[in-house]
Motif scaffolding. Structure first.
Motif: not given
Length: 118
Positions: A29-31, A34-39, A104-107
């Protein structure tokens, strides 16, 4: 994808798999934030299992060079978040996971790695 964090995220997935977690995903999720690179997202069948998974990750993450900054939701055991700075781990009871539907929000179709990798 950020290779060092990807390897660590997948190692966390492996640890969760060893604790019988279900529907395990690593999301880059890095792009997107700004809260994390990976979930890392996973489900457990009961609050006791979710807390055991969180405890195990907290203990073993040190061996990966991760430092736990904070934990949320541990006492309720329905949605536990472990903040390792560049990697956020979300552990859900299946009902909460279905309701919030984080994927759904991040993928976006290219940033999701289901575990175990097939």
């Amino acid at each position: 994808m950020d290779k060092p964090f990807k390897d660590v995220a997948l190692k966390l997935c492996e640890m969760l798999y060893d604790k019988k977690a279900e529907n395990i995903l690593a999301l880059h999720v890095a792009d997107k934030t700004i809260i994390a690179d990976w979930f890392v997202v996973a489900s457990g069948r009961a609050a006791v299992q979710l807390r055991a998974m969180a405890d195990d990750l907290e203990e073993k993450a040190k061996d990966l060079g991760l430092r736990l900054l904070r934990t949320e939701g541990y006492s309720g055991g329905r949605w536990i978040v472990l903040d390792f700075a560049s990697i956020l781990v979300h552990l859900f009871h299946p009902d909460e996971r279905a309701f919030y539907n984080m994927e759904r929000l991040w993928e976006d179709g290219e940033n999701c790695i289901p575990y175990p990798i097939e």
